[in-house]
Design a protein around this motif. Sequence first.
Motif, PDB file in Angstrom:
ATOM      1  N   ALA A   1      31.697  20.988  20.262  1.00  0.00           N
ATOM      2  CA  ALA A   1      32.841  21.086  21.169  1.00  0.00           C
ATOM      3  C   ALA A   1      33.133  19.745  21.832  1.00  0.00           C
ATOM      4  O   ALA A   1      34.302  19.358  22.008  1.00  0.00           O
ATOM      5  N   GLY A   2      32.083  19.010  22.195  1.00  0.00           N
ATOM      6  CA  GLY A   2      32.279  17.696  22.793  1.00  0.00           C
ATOM      7  C   GLY A   2      32.933  16.716  21.829  1.00  0.00           C
ATOM      8  O   GLY A   2      33.800  15.918  22.218  1.00  0.00           O
ATOM      9  N   VAL A   3      32.551  16.771  20.573  1.00  0.00           N
ATOM     10  CA  VAL A   3      33.166  15.908  19.560  1.00  0.00           C
ATOM     11  C   VAL A   3      34.645  16.249  19.402  1.00  0.00           C
ATOM     12  O   VAL A   3      35.499  15.362  19.292  1.00  0.00           O
ATOM     13  N   ALA A   4      34.972  17.550  19.385  1.00  0.00           N
ATOM     14  CA  ALA A   4      36.376  17.966  19.264  1.00  0.00           C
ATOM     15  C   ALA A   4      37.203  17.477  20.447  1.00  0.00           C
ATOM     16  O   ALA A   4      38.343  17.024  20.275  1.00  0.00           O
ATOM     17  N   ALA A   5      36.636  17.555  21.658  1.00  0.00           N
ATOM     18  CA  ALA A   5      37.350  17.085  22.845  1.00  0.00           C
ATOM     19  C   ALA A   5      37.595  15.580  22.771  1.00  0.00           C
ATOM     20  O   ALA A   5      38.681  15.094  23.118  1.00  0.00           O
ATOM     21  N   LEU A   6      36.611  14.830  22.295  1.00  0.00           N
ATOM     22  CA  LEU A   6      36.768  13.383  22.131  1.00  0.00           C
ATOM     23  C   LEU A   6      37.868  13.075  21.114  1.00  0.00           C
ATOM     24  O   LEU A   6      38.703  12.190  21.327  1.00  0.00           O
ATOM     25  N   GLY A   7      37.884  13.829  20.021  1.00  0.00           N
ATOM     26  CA  GLY A   7      38.911  13.626  19.003  1.00  0.00           C
ATOM     27  C   GLY A   7      40.302  13.900  19.538  1.00  0.00           C
ATOM     28  O   GLY A   7      41.256  13.166  19.239  1.00  0.00           O
ATOM     29  N   GLY A   8      40.429  14.968  20.338  1.00  0.00           N
ATOM     30  CA  GLY A   8      41.725  15.290  20.916  1.00  0.00           C
ATOM     31  C   GLY A   8      42.214  14.221  21.872  1.00  0.00           C
ATOM     32  O   GLY A   8      43.408  13.869  21.887  1.00  0.00           O
TER      33      GLY A   8
END
Length: 402
Positions: free
Chosen positions: A379-386
């Motif tokens: 989830a943290g990686v997805a937030a960074l990508g967004g």
Amino acid sequence: MTPGKRAERSLDALSFFVSDARYGLGAFLGVYLMTEHGWDAGRIGAALSIGGLTGLVSQTPMGALVDSVRAKRALIAGATVLVTLTCLFIPLAPYFWPVALAGVVGALAGVTIGPTLAAISLGVVGPERFAGRAGRNEALFHLGDGMISLAILLTAPFFGSAVLFWSMGFTMIASVLAAAAVPARAIDHSVARGLPPGAVPVQGASAWRLLLGSRPLLAFAACGALFHLANASMLGLVAQKLALQNLGQGITLTAASAIAAQSVMVPVAAMAGARADAWGRRPLLLAAFVALALRGVLYTLSDNTAWLIAVQLLDGVGAGLIGALFPVVIADLSRGSGHFAAAQGVVGTVHGVGGVLSAGIAGQMVVRAGYDATFLAMAGVAALGGLLFWLIMPETRGMAQR
């Protein structure tokens, strides 16, 4: 019926049936190896990563092949047959290196299917109608995947894991027939590779040069890599968790999870294709990152089977948007280059780095830290990508031809 209309109806059928071959056994493979042959998550991740790496390095040359050949219908039919045969080989030798080798062969064929379908579609409808056609392809792809998963859900309790392989054999035959039904004269092969009708490609140019010379393509590639790093392993991890908590029901519950996601992907992909020209690509893709980050957090709130399957609905939002808009954005940014399929391969290679790392990293994280910690990390990686996408990715709708 005109050749164009026949071609679009055949593309509908091809998009529907090729879903079972496009990604092979997918999340079912990990569950099958775990429940039928006693593999653990780390071993599964390591074996799947080998095939993933092969797909990673082969996407660009296979995309260039798609651009260069005119026999695109035969190419997608042959790739479908090859993926299916490698999957049917796995029960005969369910050991690490045979499974890894089957993954290598299947990956070479599998990475050809998506770009070929997109190229045929572009050659049939042209760039003005491509966003809607790409969304329709993706919606039908997910509908086909959902229907196959539903059939597995209903039959697996009676026939066991064998239904996975029966379904692949059936859809292989249907895909080959659908590809053959596309009228050859309905495909404009110059348009199919991203050129104006009748134009000749520039000799010596490369798809990698196209990527490195385009800041929007670089941004799309980098942000997509983070999306796939977070997303690629999530369904497999949920399927494994459900299988461990509900012994003997792993295949059935994996099918239920896939159906939950596909039920949302179908309308989301259709909506993305229909509204991408009106709303733009950027806000729809941002929504995909938000849905993925939220999904990773929600998985950790409960181990209840119904909850885990319900959260899987968010996969339909993220994957539906990304899947429908990926070829549309590439078409926007490669128009006039003659490298439409190869550009899909180049950007897909960068995205694939995230997917391959996801399988290996997530499997090892589960062994060492557990499922919840792994979901939060994703989830943290997805937030960074967004966040990165919001900062650096421009709107590609209406960009000038290269």
